[in-house]
Design a protein around this motif. Structure first.
Motif, PDB file in Angstrom:
ATOM      1  N   UNK A 244      52.509  49.120  45.701  1.00  0.00           N
ATOM      2  CA  UNK A 244      51.987  49.298  44.348  1.00  0.00           C
ATOM      3  C   UNK A 244      53.073  49.178  43.288  1.00  0.00           C
ATOM      4  N   UNK A 245      54.347  49.360  43.700  1.00  0.00           N
ATOM      5  CA  UNK A 245      55.448  49.350  42.737  1.00  0.00           C
ATOM      6  C   UNK A 245      56.072  47.962  42.616  1.00  0.00           C
ATOM      7  N   UNK A 246      56.544  47.409  43.739  1.00  0.00           N
ATOM      8  CA  UNK A 246      57.279  46.143  43.682  1.00  0.00           C
ATOM      9  C   UNK A 246      56.426  44.927  44.005  1.00  0.00           C
ATOM     10  N   UNK A 263      49.381  62.005  48.354  1.00  0.00           N
ATOM     11  CA  UNK A 263      49.278  62.739  47.100  1.00  0.00           C
ATOM     12  C   UNK A 263      48.703  61.891  45.979  1.00  0.00           C
ATOM     13  N   UNK A 264      48.612  60.601  46.205  1.00  0.00           N
ATOM     14  CA  UNK A 264      48.055  59.705  45.192  1.00  0.00           C
ATOM     15  C   UNK A 264      46.542  59.629  45.359  1.00  0.00           C
ATOM     16  N   UNK A 265      45.883  59.410  44.229  1.00  0.00           N
ATOM     17  CA  UNK A 265      44.436  59.225  44.262  1.00  0.00           C
ATOM     18  C   UNK A 265      44.113  57.827  44.774  1.00  0.00           C
ATOM     19  N   UNK A 266      43.190  57.737  45.739  1.00  0.00           N
ATOM     20  CA  UNK A 266      42.817  56.437  46.270  1.00  0.00           C
ATOM     21  C   UNK A 266      43.783  55.958  47.347  1.00  0.00           C
ATOM     22  N   UNK A 267      43.636  54.708  47.763  1.00  0.00           N
ATOM     23  CA  UNK A 267      44.474  54.108  48.784  1.00  0.00           C
ATOM     24  C   UNK A 267      45.674  53.423  48.122  1.00  0.00           C
ATOM     25  N   UNK A 268      46.754  54.163  47.937  1.00  0.00           N
ATOM     26  CA  UNK A 268      47.954  53.647  47.272  1.00  0.00           C
ATOM     27  C   UNK A 268      49.023  53.376  48.313  1.00  0.00           C
ATOM     28  N   UNK A 278      58.309  57.416  43.745  1.00  0.00           N
ATOM     29  CA  UNK A 278      57.316  56.757  42.904  1.00  0.00           C
ATOM     30  C   UNK A 278      56.523  57.822  42.157  1.00  0.00           C
ATOM     31  N   UNK A 279      55.895  57.392  41.104  1.00  0.00           N
ATOM     32  CA  UNK A 279      55.033  58.298  40.337  1.00  0.00           C
ATOM     33  C   UNK A 279      53.657  58.325  40.996  1.00  0.00           C
ATOM     34  N   UNK A 280      53.206  59.546  41.288  1.00  0.00           N
ATOM     35  CA  UNK A 280      51.930  59.690  41.968  1.00  0.00           C
ATOM     36  C   UNK A 280      50.782  59.268  41.047  1.00  0.00           C
ATOM     37  N   UNK A 281      49.865  58.567  41.594  1.00  0.00           N
ATOM     38  CA  UNK A 281      48.688  58.109  40.854  1.00  0.00           C
ATOM     39  C   UNK A 281      47.647  59.234  40.858  1.00  0.00           C
ATOM     40  N   UNK A 282      47.216  59.597  39.674  1.00  0.00           N
ATOM     41  CA  UNK A 282      46.187  60.632  39.547  1.00  0.00           C
ATOM     42  C   UNK A 282      44.857  60.005  39.185  1.00  0.00           C
ATOM     43  N   UNK A 283      43.826  60.814  39.182  1.00  0.00           N
ATOM     44  CA  UNK A 283      42.491  60.322  38.816  1.00  0.00           C
ATOM     45  C   UNK A 283      42.469  59.834  37.376  1.00  0.00           C
ATOM     46  N   UNK A 284      43.286  60.454  36.511  1.00  0.00           N
ATOM     47  CA  UNK A 284      43.357  60.038  35.117  1.00  0.00           C
ATOM     48  C   UNK A 284      43.960  58.639  35.017  1.00  0.00           C
ATOM     49  N   UNK A 285      45.035  58.433  35.776  1.00  0.00           N
ATOM     50  CA  UNK A 285      45.672  57.094  35.781  1.00  0.00           C
ATOM     51  C   UNK A 285      44.718  56.043  36.290  1.00  0.00           C
ATOM     52  N   UNK A 286      43.950  56.392  37.288  1.00  0.00           N
ATOM     53  CA  UNK A 286      43.016  55.415  37.835  1.00  0.00           C
ATOM     54  C   UNK A 286      41.942  55.062  36.838  1.00  0.00           C
TER      55      UNK A 286
END
Length: 290
Positions: A244-246, A263-268, A278-286
């Motif tokens: 997801x990053x590079x 810890x990330x929302x969804x399949x990251x 990396x920065x964890x993906x939250x439901x807000x980010x999604x």
């Protein structure tokens, strides 16, 4: 091909030819045992395939060599005859009488031609020396009929690979594994032998490859196509992991161990370099991304 020859060969085909060969071998074997202190038994070398003696007038050797007994010990010769009868009857039932006759005649003619070729270059001594060499590696008696038995055995194992033989009447084993050992034995003798041995072995296997070589080629091609198809299916069904990053993915870097963050929302998915940083993906980010 066989239908073309069927009309011409059917009228001349001999029913159950292996039984006739076994009967002839039994007669000469018994003759070799008959004798006393003054008169010995029949000399089996008088029926061997020796081109030099044939050209001197002993024409009967062209036919009688196939009646040379396969062994000298009674238990082994009876066991060999039983197996030969089993192979011959099974092949005749599967192929038909005319085709089995053709198979045997090709083997016999190949032996005759190969021995005359060897004789033309090295004489009868080279033929006997080659047979002694084969015996020293495989055991048994000085007998070129071993090669004819071998092709019968290999053809039977090819058509009936799951047939079970009880070795020493105790140990059951599938005939396909015995045929593999036989092929390895042919290869060993071929590599260890001189040009004479190599030529005779090649001639002895000629009938097998004429009858069954096409099946081996077909199986080899089907195996290759099956392998290519399975590889394509596995490749198409294999999931593609992308960091997801590079942005690196499993197709570009198949040896990379990709991981998914719990810890990330969804399949990251992340590569090893970014799974820990990396920065964890939250439901807000999604929701913002959508």
């Amino acid at each position: 091909m066989w239908k073309r020859f069927q009309t011409h060969l059917h009228r001349w085909a001999i029913p159950n030819p292996t039984s006739i060969i076994i009967a002839g071998q039994a007669i000469f074997y018994l003759l070799s045992l008959i004798g006393n202190d003054q008169v010995g038994g029949f000399d089996l070398t008088r029926i061997m395939l020796l081109p030099g003696e044939i050209l001197k007038g002993e024409v009967w050797r062209l036919f009688t060599f196939i009646f040379y007994p396969p062994a000298r010990e009674p238990i082994f010769i009876i066991f060999t005859w039983l197996l030969m009868y089993r192979y011959g009857t099974a092949l005749e039932a599967s192929w038909g009488t005319y085709r089995l006759n053709l198979f045997l005649w090709i083997a016999i003619l190949a032996m005759i031609v190969s021995h005359f070729v060897v004789w033309a270059f090295a004489g009868d001594d080279a033929i006997v020396a080659a047979q002694i060499f084969v015996v020293s590696l495989t055991g048994g008696s000085i007998n070129i009929n071993t090669f004819i038995y071998g092709t019968l055995f290999l053809a039977f194992a090819r058509l009936f690979p799951d047939f079970v033989i009880n070795l020493m009447f105790i140990l059951p084993i599938r005939i396909k594994w015995l045929s593999l050992i036989a092929w390895l034995g042919y290869g060993y003798v071929f590599l260890r032998g001189d040009a004479t041995v190599k030529f005779v072995i090649f001639a002895s296997l000629l009938n097998y490859f004429l009858f069954l070589g096409r099946d081996h080629v077909r199986e080899f091609r089907q195996g290759r196509r099956r392998k290519v198809f399975q590889t394509a299916v596995e490749k198409s069904s294999r999931p593609v992991h992308t960091c997801l990053v590079c942005g690196v993915n499993s197709e570009a870097a198949p040896k990379t161990s990709f991981r998914y963050c719990s810890k990330c929302e969804g399949q990251c998915c992340y590569c090893p370099e970014h799974i820990q940083n990396h920065e964890h993906v939250t439901s807000t980010d999604a929701k913002q991304e959508t």
